[in-house]
Scaffold this motif. Structure first.
Motif, PDB file in Angstrom:
ATOM      1  N   ILE A   1       0.860  -1.188   0.000  1.00  0.00           N
ATOM      2  CA  ILE A   1       0.000   0.000   0.000  1.00  0.00           C
ATOM      3  C   ILE A   1       0.890   1.229   0.000  1.00  0.00           C
ATOM      4  CG2 ILE A   1      -1.686   1.378   1.288  1.00  0.00           C
ATOM      5  CD1 ILE A   1      -2.961  -1.199   2.232  1.00  0.00           C
ATOM      6  N   LEU A   2       0.611   2.134  -0.904  1.00  0.00           N
ATOM      7  CA  LEU A   2       1.250   3.443  -0.935  1.00  0.00           C
ATOM      8  C   LEU A   2       0.155   4.445  -0.620  1.00  0.00           C
ATOM      9  CD1 LEU A   2       3.959   4.829  -3.093  1.00  0.00           C
ATOM     10  CD2 LEU A   2       1.805   6.081  -3.109  1.00  0.00           C
ATOM     11  N   ALA A   3       0.274   5.112   0.521  1.00  0.00           N
ATOM     12  CA  ALA A   3      -0.789   6.001   0.993  1.00  0.00           C
ATOM     13  C   ALA A   3      -0.297   7.439   1.087  1.00  0.00           C
ATOM     14  CB  ALA A   3      -1.289   5.536   2.355  1.00  0.00           C
ATOM     15  N   VAL A   4      -0.952   8.324   0.343  1.00  0.00           N
ATOM     16  CA  VAL A   4      -0.689   9.755   0.438  1.00  0.00           C
ATOM     17  C   VAL A   4      -1.688  10.305   1.452  1.00  0.00           C
ATOM     18  CG1 VAL A   4      -0.610  11.938  -0.807  1.00  0.00           C
ATOM     19  CG2 VAL A   4       0.040   9.815  -1.977  1.00  0.00           C
ATOM     20  N   MET A   5      -1.163  10.785   2.568  1.00  0.00           N
ATOM     21  CA  MET A   5      -2.007  11.235   3.674  1.00  0.00           C
ATOM     22  C   MET A   5      -1.991  12.757   3.739  1.00  0.00           C
ATOM     23  SD  MET A   5      -2.733   8.181   4.806  1.00  0.00           S
ATOM     24  CE  MET A   5      -3.236   8.139   6.503  1.00  0.00           C
ATOM     25  N   HIS A   6      -3.184  13.346   3.710  1.00  0.00           N
ATOM     26  CA  HIS A   6      -3.308  14.806   3.808  1.00  0.00           C
ATOM     27  C   HIS A   6      -3.804  15.171   5.205  1.00  0.00           C
ATOM     28  CE1 HIS A   6      -2.450  15.404  -0.398  1.00  0.00           C
ATOM     29  NE2 HIS A   6      -3.357  14.477  -0.708  1.00  0.00           N
ATOM     30  N   GLY A   7      -4.836  15.971   5.286  1.00  0.00           N
ATOM     31  CA  GLY A   7      -5.365  16.449   6.565  1.00  0.00           C
ATOM     32  C   GLY A   7      -6.081  15.379   7.339  1.00  0.00           C
ATOM     33  N   VAL A   8      -5.333  14.467   7.930  1.00  0.00           N
ATOM     34  CA  VAL A   8      -5.929  13.373   8.693  1.00  0.00           C
ATOM     35  C   VAL A   8      -6.411  13.905  10.027  1.00  0.00           C
ATOM     36  CG1 VAL A   8      -5.534  11.108   9.694  1.00  0.00           C
ATOM     37  CG2 VAL A   8      -4.408  11.727   7.565  1.00  0.00           C
ATOM     38  N   GLU A   9      -7.708  13.800  10.261  1.00  0.00           N
ATOM     39  CA  GLU A   9      -8.329  14.345  11.465  1.00  0.00           C
ATOM     40  C   GLU A   9      -8.530  13.302  12.548  1.00  0.00           C
ATOM     41  OE1 GLU A   9     -12.013  16.028  10.197  1.00  0.00           O
ATOM     42  OE2 GLU A   9     -11.043  17.255   8.681  1.00  0.00           O
ATOM     43  N   GLY A  10      -8.126  12.094  12.312  1.00  0.00           N
ATOM     44  CA  GLY A  10      -8.428  11.017  13.244  1.00  0.00           C
ATOM     45  C   GLY A  10      -9.427  10.097  12.593  1.00  0.00           C
ATOM     46  N   SER A  11     -10.136   9.350  13.387  1.00  0.00           N
ATOM     47  CA  SER A  11     -11.119   8.446  12.806  1.00  0.00           C
ATOM     48  C   SER A  11     -12.299   8.323  13.737  1.00  0.00           C
ATOM     49  CB  SER A  11     -10.497   7.069  12.572  1.00  0.00           C
ATOM     50  OG  SER A  11     -10.093   6.508  13.799  1.00  0.00           O
ATOM     51  N   THR A  12     -13.386   7.879  13.167  1.00  0.00           N
ATOM     52  CA  THR A  12     -14.526   7.592  14.017  1.00  0.00           C
ATOM     53  C   THR A  12     -14.246   6.262  14.697  1.00  0.00           C
ATOM     54  OG1 THR A  12     -15.707   6.320  12.328  1.00  0.00           O
ATOM     55  CG2 THR A  12     -16.095   8.722  12.375  1.00  0.00           C
ATOM     56  N   LEU A  13     -14.865   6.005  15.813  1.00  0.00           N
ATOM     57  CA  LEU A  13     -14.676   4.743  16.520  1.00  0.00           C
ATOM     58  C   LEU A  13     -15.057   3.579  15.620  1.00  0.00           C
ATOM     59  CD1 LEU A  13     -13.964   3.179  19.043  1.00  0.00           C
ATOM     60  CD2 LEU A  13     -16.284   3.575  19.879  1.00  0.00           C
ATOM     61  N   ARG A  14     -16.158   3.716  14.933  1.00  0.00           N
ATOM     62  CA  ARG A  14     -16.621   2.652  14.037  1.00  0.00           C
ATOM     63  C   ARG A  14     -15.625   2.438  12.888  1.00  0.00           C
ATOM     64  NH1 ARG A  14     -22.773   2.273  12.178  1.00  0.00           N
ATOM     65  NH2 ARG A  14     -22.858   0.401  13.425  1.00  0.00           N
ATOM     66  N   GLY A  15     -15.096   3.533  12.326  1.00  0.00           N
ATOM     67  CA  GLY A  15     -14.100   3.426  11.265  1.00  0.00           C
ATOM     68  C   GLY A  15     -12.833   2.754  11.753  1.00  0.00           C
TER      69      GLY A  15
ATOM     70  N   LYS B   1       4.583  -4.308   1.976  1.00  0.00           N
ATOM     71  CA  LYS B   1       5.159  -3.006   2.302  1.00  0.00           C
ATOM     72  C   LYS B   1       4.051  -1.957   2.400  1.00  0.00           C
ATOM     73  CE  LYS B   1       9.708  -3.501   0.203  1.00  0.00           C
ATOM     74  NZ  LYS B   1      10.607  -2.919  -0.807  1.00  0.00           N
ATOM     75  N   PHE B   2       4.314  -0.997   3.265  1.00  0.00           N
ATOM     76  CA  PHE B   2       3.365   0.101   3.473  1.00  0.00           C
ATOM     77  C   PHE B   2       4.145   1.401   3.445  1.00  0.00           C
ATOM     78  CE2 PHE B   2       0.545   2.720   6.198  1.00  0.00           C
ATOM     79  CZ  PHE B   2      -0.621   2.582   5.470  1.00  0.00           C
ATOM     80  N   ALA B   3       3.978   2.180   2.379  1.00  0.00           N
ATOM     81  CA  ALA B   3       4.647   3.474   2.239  1.00  0.00           C
ATOM     82  C   ALA B   3       3.654   4.577   2.608  1.00  0.00           C
ATOM     83  CB  ALA B   3       5.130   3.670   0.806  1.00  0.00           C
ATOM     84  N   VAL B   4       4.051   5.416   3.547  1.00  0.00           N
ATOM     85  CA  VAL B   4       3.218   6.534   4.000  1.00  0.00           C
ATOM     86  C   VAL B   4       3.870   7.828   3.527  1.00  0.00           C
ATOM     87  CG1 VAL B   4       2.282   7.755   5.996  1.00  0.00           C
ATOM     88  CG2 VAL B   4       2.475   5.258   6.036  1.00  0.00           C
ATOM     89  N   ILE B   5       3.121   8.624   2.769  1.00  0.00           N
ATOM     90  CA  ILE B   5       3.621   9.907   2.278  1.00  0.00           C
ATOM     91  C   ILE B   5       2.830  10.996   2.983  1.00  0.00           C
ATOM     92  CG2 ILE B   5       3.937  11.365   0.254  1.00  0.00           C
ATOM     93  CD1 ILE B   5       3.857   8.650  -1.353  1.00  0.00           C
ATOM     94  N   SER B   6       3.551  11.789   3.792  1.00  0.00           N
ATOM     95  CA  SER B   6       2.865  12.775   4.623  1.00  0.00           C
ATOM     96  C   SER B   6       3.862  13.755   5.217  1.00  0.00           C
ATOM     97  CB  SER B   6       2.129  12.047   5.750  1.00  0.00           C
ATOM     98  OG  SER B   6       1.800  12.913   6.783  1.00  0.00           O
ATOM     99  N   GLU B   7       3.361  14.894   5.625  1.00  0.00           N
ATOM    100  CA  GLU B   7       4.164  15.877   6.350  1.00  0.00           C
ATOM    101  C   GLU B   7       3.852  15.838   7.839  1.00  0.00           C
ATOM    102  OE1 GLU B   7       6.617  17.569   4.925  1.00  0.00           O
ATOM    103  OE2 GLU B   7       6.090  16.693   3.000  1.00  0.00           O
ATOM    104  N   LYS B   8       2.980  14.935   8.253  1.00  0.00           N
ATOM    105  CA  LYS B   8       2.558  14.838   9.654  1.00  0.00           C
ATOM    106  C   LYS B   8       3.562  14.013  10.457  1.00  0.00           C
ATOM    107  CE  LYS B   8      -1.623  16.554   8.787  1.00  0.00           C
ATOM    108  NZ  LYS B   8      -1.896  17.914   9.078  1.00  0.00           N
ATOM    109  N   ASN B   9       4.111  14.592  11.536  1.00  0.00           N
ATOM    110  CA  ASN B   9       5.096  13.879  12.359  1.00  0.00           C
ATOM    111  C   ASN B   9       4.518  12.631  13.002  1.00  0.00           C
ATOM    112  OD1 ASN B   9       7.326  15.438  11.850  1.00  0.00           O
ATOM    113  ND2 ASN B   9       6.884  16.879  13.484  1.00  0.00           N
ATOM    114  N   TRP B  10       3.260  12.685  13.454  1.00  0.00           N
ATOM    115  CA  TRP B  10       2.692  11.516  14.120  1.00  0.00           C
ATOM    116  C   TRP B  10       2.514  10.362  13.142  1.00  0.00           C
ATOM    117  CZ3 TRP B  10      -1.998   9.213  13.082  1.00  0.00           C
ATOM    118  CH2 TRP B  10      -2.927   9.947  12.339  1.00  0.00           C
TER     119      TRP B  10
END
Length: 118
Positions: free
Chosen positions: A45-59, A76-85
């Motif tokens: 999975i190659l994931a481009v992550m933008h404004g991730v706000e968290g998730s709903t409990l159900r999600g 493999k899991f590639a995460v593309i993001s500027e978010k430190n967390w």
């Protein structure tokens, strides 16, 4: 919201994510995998992550179900993001047996593709 992107590799699922993770996102991803791969096929999975706000409990619960169901298929899991967390979360993925994960900054998308396809 989860959006599928054009992949450069038949064994890599490319997605873009913005907002909260939802049950629908987890179902969409699971259906995508089910339609394209057998239960023995490994994929990345190659994931481009933008404004991730968290998730709903159900999600979150459904995301965990997807992970547990597909655990042995992840490669493999590639995460593309500027978010430190998210960088920290990607590094934690390397602790999980059988899964390699790596974080890339937004300007490193080609490096992410190179890494995930090796």
């Amino acid at each position: 919201m989860l959006t599928f992107l054009q992949s450069k590799d038949e064994f890599t699922i490319a997605v873009e994510f913005d907002g909260k993770a939802t049950e629908e996102d987890a179902k969409k991803l699971d259906q995508f995998v089910e339609q394209r791969y057998s239960e023995q096929t490994h994929f990345n999975i190659l994931a481009v992550m933008h404004g991730v706000e968290g998730s709903t409990l159900r999600g979150l619960v459904h995301g965990l179900k997807f992970d547990a169901k597909r655990w042995k298929q992840f490669n493999k899991f590639a995460v593309i993001s500027e978010k430190n967390w998210l960088k920290n979360a990607a590094e934690l993925g390397n602790i999980l047996p059988g899964i390699k994960s790596e974080h890339f900054n937004k300007n490193q998308i080609e490096e992410a593709w190179d890494w995930v396809m090796k």
